[in-house]
Design an enzyme around this catalytic site. Structure first.
Site, PDB file in Angstrom:
ATOM      1  N   ASP A   1       0.753  -1.252   0.000  1.00 39.77           N
ATOM      2  CA  ASP A   1       0.000   0.000   0.000  1.00 39.77           C
ATOM      3  C   ASP A   1       0.784   1.304   0.000  1.00 39.77           C
ATOM      4  OD1 ASP A   1      -1.836  -1.998   0.319  1.00 39.77           O
ATOM      5  OD2 ASP A   1      -2.874  -1.081   2.001  1.00 39.77           O
TER       6      ASP A   1
ATOM      7  N   GLU B   1       1.269  -8.592  11.702  1.00 39.11           N
ATOM      8  CA  GLU B   1       1.046  -8.254  10.295  1.00 39.11           C
ATOM      9  C   GLU B   1       2.381  -8.005   9.591  1.00 39.11           C
ATOM     10  OE1 GLU B   1      -1.335  -4.734   9.979  1.00 39.11           O
ATOM     11  OE2 GLU B   1      -1.690  -4.945   7.826  1.00 39.11           O
TER      12      GLU B   1
END
Ligand code: GLC
Length: 434
Positions: free
Chosen positions: A168, A400
């Site tokens: 991202d 994550e």
């Protein structure tokens, strides 16, 4: 299963929501496309029926043109921004009538996920009939990409938003942000109520992300118009490597099923063209690996990231190039103070080992690189990626993403973003089986 695999299994069990798996609690309450694929691999080791449901649920949200969205909003959860109301997938005439989603996609992993699940499945015949029931939808998705995302007919598809890349806020996109001047949007971020802001993108970065969506919405998510007007138009090596690997898997699976000669032929044609263009256009001699091509401004973006090495997963480089790439990886990312593999060049000034895709290690990229390194028989380095992956999870938990600097791991607080993150768990289960 080992004790660590049992813990990973619990993460997946806890993140299951009736017919799909969330990436992690609070931060990501819906279904994400490439997450679902990686998750299905992990699920297959202990509950292959659930793994099938996971994929079926995602495929149910496919659009009438073959497109598969990046997020499917199965619930009205408002703890996420931007949600269904912002994205307005209904603007596209062929969007799913039953599922709300975004109007952008994510890396096409489903082809190779199906092949991997077939390898894991105990009952091959039974699983092959499952594949028969879904494979054409995945093929249709590839057809969508080649027919709608390849304006120059090169065999390389573009992404029009950084969220389509899966990486991202990579520093690579900074070059694109410099070409834009979006309005200052007023909105309430939800991610930073769950996770420390220093580990997430900035407000100004979000303005850029939202602005591209506004442009796409203005054109009702029409691909031709997006290709004309989006300031972000990138041929991403990771995204295209996933597509090429999935083409290869679809060919293998159609051959197992039998018949389907026209589709096999088409896939083979795509493969030849895609690999040729990929090698001719995306290999960057100056950095010694592949980089991203900016179609809007017609130039390579000369940065090394973990995506630069992903083509070894899809058998794209020849052996010489693969040697060169691995040398680059070891030189820039592989010094003894770093875990493999940082998401961005640790020697570059834009590197930030805490911030999302600007440096931390991600488990899905490690899994891709591990398998790619094995393809070319770099067994010792593959082993290093595997043991680094296990070490960072053992020390910190199923986060994550993780700090790439080894010194930070001494306290067990070098895991960032969401905890009990599904693909970290799913892909660890697979790596430990190898
Ligand atoms: C983040 C990641 C993206 C992932 C999503 C859900 O946005 O960058 O790759 O799919 O989280 O886990």
């Amino acid at each position: 299963m080992t004790a660590l695999q049992e813990k990973a299994k619990d993460v997946l069990i806890n993140n299951w929501r009736e017919k799909f798996t969330i990436p992690c609690a609070n931060l990501y309450p819906f279904q994400w496309k490439w997450d679902s694929g990686f998750i299905a691999i992990g699920l297959s080791y202990f509950d292959i029926e659930k793994a099938k449901i996971e994929l079926n649920t995602l495929l149910d949200a496919q659009w009438g043109n073959g497109f598969i969205p990046h997020i499917v909003f199965h619930t009205d959860n408002d703890s996420y921004f931007p949600g269904a109301k912002f994205h307005r997938s209904d603007l596209h005439p062929l969007a799913s009538k039953t599922h709300k989603s975004t109007g952008m996609t994510q890396p096409p992993v489903l082809g190779f996920v199906l092949e991997k699940m077939y390898q894991i499945a105990a009952n091959k015949n039974e699983f092959l009939s499952y594949i028969e029931s879904v494979i054409d939808k995945v093929y249709f998705n590839h057809e969508y990409f080649y027919n709608n995302r390849d304006p120059k007919n090169e065999g390389l598809v573009y992404i029009y938003h950084n969220w389509e890349s899966g990486t991202d806020n990579s520093p690579i996109w900074d070059d694109i942000w410099e070409t834009m001047n979006p309005p200052e949007y007023e909105f309430e971020r939800r991610d930073t109520t769950h996770v420390d802001a220093s580990e997430r993108p900035s407000k100004r970065e979000y303005d850029h992300y939202l602005h591209i969506i506004e442009i796409a919405k203005k054109h009702n998510y029409d691909d031709v118009k997006i290709a004309k007007h989006s300031p972000f138009l990138i041929q991403d090596p990771l995204f295209n490597a996933m597509l090429i690997k999935s083409n290869e898997s679809l060919i293998n699976l159609y051959k197992l099923i039998g018949n389907n000669l026209a589709k096999i032929q088409q896939l083979e044609n795509w493969q030849v063209k895609a690999k040729n263009s990929f090698n001719a256009k995306l290999f960057d001699e100056n950095i010694g690996a592949y980089s991203h091509y900016d179609l809007r401004n017609e130039k390579l973006l000369p940065y090394l990231s973990s995506s630069s090495f992903s083509p070894i997963f899809a058998n794209i480089p020849d052996q010489n190039r693969a040697n060169q790439m691995v040398e680059t990886m070891l030189q820039k990312f592989g010094n003894e103070n770093q875990y493999l593999c940082a998401s961005f060049d640790p020697t570059h000034q834009r590197f930030n080992p805490k911030k999302y895709w600007r440096g931390p290690v991600w488990i899905n990229l490690n899994w891709i690189l591990y398998n790619g390194l094995k393809n070319y028989e770099f067994d010792a380095i593959a082993q290093r990626v595997k043991s680094d992956t296990i070490a960072i999870i053992e020390k910190n938990g199923f986060y994550e993403y993780f700090d790439s600097r080894k010194e930070k791991h001494e306290t067990g607080a070098a895991g960032y973003g969401g905890n009990d993150f599904s693909w970290s768990a799913a892909l660890l289960i697979d790596m430990l089986e190898n």
